[in-house]
Design a protein around this motif. Structure first.
Motif, PDB file in Angstrom:
ATOM      1  N   LYS A   1       0.820  -1.208   0.000  1.00  0.00           N
ATOM      2  CA  LYS A   1       0.000   0.000   0.000  1.00  0.00           C
ATOM      3  C   LYS A   1       0.855   1.258   0.000  1.00  0.00           C
ATOM      4  O   LYS A   1       1.994   1.263   0.489  1.00  0.00           O
ATOM      5  CB  LYS A   1      -0.916   0.009   1.232  1.00  0.00           C
ATOM      6  N   LYS A   2       0.261   2.329  -0.506  1.00  0.00           N
ATOM      7  CA  LYS A   2       0.905   3.645  -0.463  1.00  0.00           C
ATOM      8  C   LYS A   2       0.297   4.369   0.738  1.00  0.00           C
ATOM      9  O   LYS A   2      -0.919   4.579   0.800  1.00  0.00           O
ATOM     10  CB  LYS A   2       0.595   4.376  -1.774  1.00  0.00           C
ATOM     11  N   VAL A   3       1.174   4.706   1.698  1.00  0.00           N
ATOM     12  CA  VAL A   3       0.680   5.150   3.001  1.00  0.00           C
ATOM     13  C   VAL A   3       1.110   6.581   3.325  1.00  0.00           C
ATOM     14  O   VAL A   3       2.285   6.939   3.182  1.00  0.00           O
ATOM     15  CB  VAL A   3       1.184   4.204   4.120  1.00  0.00           C
ATOM     16  N   LEU A   4       0.141   7.369   3.787  1.00  0.00           N
ATOM     17  CA  LEU A   4       0.399   8.739   4.247  1.00  0.00           C
ATOM     18  C   LEU A   4       0.127   8.789   5.755  1.00  0.00           C
ATOM     19  O   LEU A   4      -0.829   8.172   6.227  1.00  0.00           O
ATOM     20  CB  LEU A   4      -0.543   9.706   3.524  1.00  0.00           C
ATOM     21  N   THR A   5       0.978   9.511   6.496  1.00  0.00           N
ATOM     22  CA  THR A   5       0.698   9.680   7.929  1.00  0.00           C
ATOM     23  C   THR A   5       0.548  11.171   8.223  1.00  0.00           C
ATOM     24  O   THR A   5       1.102  12.015   7.522  1.00  0.00           O
ATOM     25  CB  THR A   5       1.836   9.138   8.828  1.00  0.00           C
ATOM     26  N   VAL A   6      -0.196  11.464   9.290  1.00  0.00           N
ATOM     27  CA  VAL A   6      -0.341  12.854   9.720  1.00  0.00           C
ATOM     28  C   VAL A   6      -0.537  12.871  11.229  1.00  0.00           C
ATOM     29  O   VAL A   6      -1.146  11.956  11.792  1.00  0.00           O
ATOM     30  CB  VAL A   6      -1.519  13.550   8.994  1.00  0.00           C
TER      31      VAL A   6
ATOM     32  N   PHE B   1      -3.234   7.982  -2.481  1.00  0.00           N
ATOM     33  CA  PHE B   1      -2.762   7.132  -1.380  1.00  0.00           C
ATOM     34  C   PHE B   1      -3.823   6.067  -1.090  1.00  0.00           C
ATOM     35  O   PHE B   1      -5.028   6.328  -1.235  1.00  0.00           O
ATOM     36  CB  PHE B   1      -2.501   7.970  -0.117  1.00  0.00           C
ATOM     37  N   ASP B   2      -3.359   4.894  -0.683  1.00  0.00           N
ATOM     38  CA  ASP B   2      -4.294   3.821  -0.303  1.00  0.00           C
ATOM     39  C   ASP B   2      -4.754   3.988   1.134  1.00  0.00           C
ATOM     40  O   ASP B   2      -5.864   3.608   1.486  1.00  0.00           O
ATOM     41  CB  ASP B   2      -3.609   2.447  -0.418  1.00  0.00           C
ATOM     42  N   VAL B   3      -3.829   4.484   1.973  1.00  0.00           N
ATOM     43  CA  VAL B   3      -4.098   4.526   3.412  1.00  0.00           C
ATOM     44  C   VAL B   3      -3.634   5.854   4.000  1.00  0.00           C
ATOM     45  O   VAL B   3      -2.572   6.361   3.636  1.00  0.00           O
ATOM     46  CB  VAL B   3      -3.337   3.380   4.148  1.00  0.00           C
TER      47      VAL B   3
END
Ligand code: GDP
Length: 300
Positions: A134-139, A188-190
């Motif tokens: 998966k392509k993951v972004l965090t914040v 993004f996937d997630v």
């Protein structure tokens, strides 16, 4: 040095030799030992009571088969019941992260400060990248501690995921919405949303995270709890479970020297599956929860 549950049970098993069935009187000593051991493993009292009642109900009248002594049979009942209470009856799928939604799937992390949320965000990002491509972004929605935002940036980099910037003057809901827009626009996937935690439960914190939840409607809301927290885990789990529709639990710091009794308490209070356990500080230190294995650990 605490005596393990297995050792305690083994001692009582000896005194039960020669009896053909589990009865009220020959199980009483055994149940007392189980009770003591679970309390020492930091399982909360109401949880212990309910557990003992279940074991008793299962055990009484059970014919002892083959070469098993009544004591051994009771140990078997305890192990099975322990595994079921912490989630063996839910099956392996229970520990999967649910991503079955229009991307980006949003994962919201909740828990007290120091529980291991930020570390777990990065571990989870890496897990989703490595095992589910998966392509993951965090914040980070922790607007109270700028250092927490920086910490997330660093560990997200280690995970090979992307980090979305936020600043302490923003509102958590606005941060999350901006990150969500970015995630949508960049396929993004997630999106994993880290949140602020306090050292103890407080109403303002609960209100804030409940508002955040309502605004972004995550598919997973994971309660992150420190396995070393012991008895207190019950109150914390109750407060988060009342404030948010949790979908799962991550039990961190299981590499510490706790017996893991918090697993029972947290499962009991939230009714949600323990999805992962934290097994080290390192980014790879996240494992799918295995109820059978964990039951063995609690048995000691
Ligand atoms: P947060 O305040 O909930 O975001 O907690 P952090 O992610 O900052 O973690 C608090 C501390 O616990 C840090 O020192 C982490 O390295 C440590 N930690 C988190 N998870 C684990 C774990 O599974 N095992 C160990 N040994 N330490 C952990």
């Amino acid at each position: 040095m605490l005596e393990s549950l297995s050792t305690r049970l083994a001692r009582v098993v000896k005194t039960m030799k020669g009896e053909a069935r589990l009865t009220e009187s020959n199980t009483a000593d055994m149940l007392r030992e189980i009770r003591m051991a679970l309390l020492e493993a930091d399982v909360a009292l109401p949880v212990v009571r309910e557990f003992i009642a279940k074991v008793k109900e299962r055990a009484l009248g059970q014919d002892v088969v083959g070469s098993l002594s009544p004591g051994q049979a009771l140990v078997g009942v305890v192990h099975r019941e322990l595994a079921n209470v912490i989630g063996a009856d839910l099956g392996k799928e229970a520990s999967q992260i649910n991503l079955a939604t229009q991307p980006p799937a949003i994962i919201l992390m909740a828990g007290l400060q120091g529980a291991g949320k930020t570390t777990t965000v990065a571990k989870l990002a890496k897990h989703l990248i490595d095992t589910r491509k998966k392509k993951v972004l965090t914040v980070s929605g922790d607007v109270y501690r700028p250092a927490a935002i920086e910490q997330l940036k660093t560990v997200t980099g280690q995970a090979g995921a992307e980090w979305f910037p936020s600043t302490p003057d923003q509102k958590p809901v606005d941060i999350a919405r901006a990150a969500l827009d970015y995630a949508r626009n960049h396929y993004f996937d997630v999106l994993i949303v880290d949140t602020a935690g306090r050292l103890a439960i407080d109403d303002a914190m609960m209100k804030e995270i409940a508002e955040l939840h309502a605004a972004i409607k995550p598919i997973e809301t994971l309660f992150v709890v420190d396995a070393m927290q012991g008895q207190d885990a019950v109150n914390v789990a109750k407060a988060f479970s009342d404030a948010l529709p949790l979908t799962g639990v991550v039990l961190t710091k299981t590499d510490g020297d706790s017996r893991g009794g918090a697993a029972l308490s947290v499962r009991h209070i939230t009714g949600k599956p323990i999805k992962f356990i934290g097994v080290s500080e390192k980014i790879g230190g996240l494992e799918a929860f295995d109820a059978d294995g964990f039951a063995n650990r609690i048995l000691g």
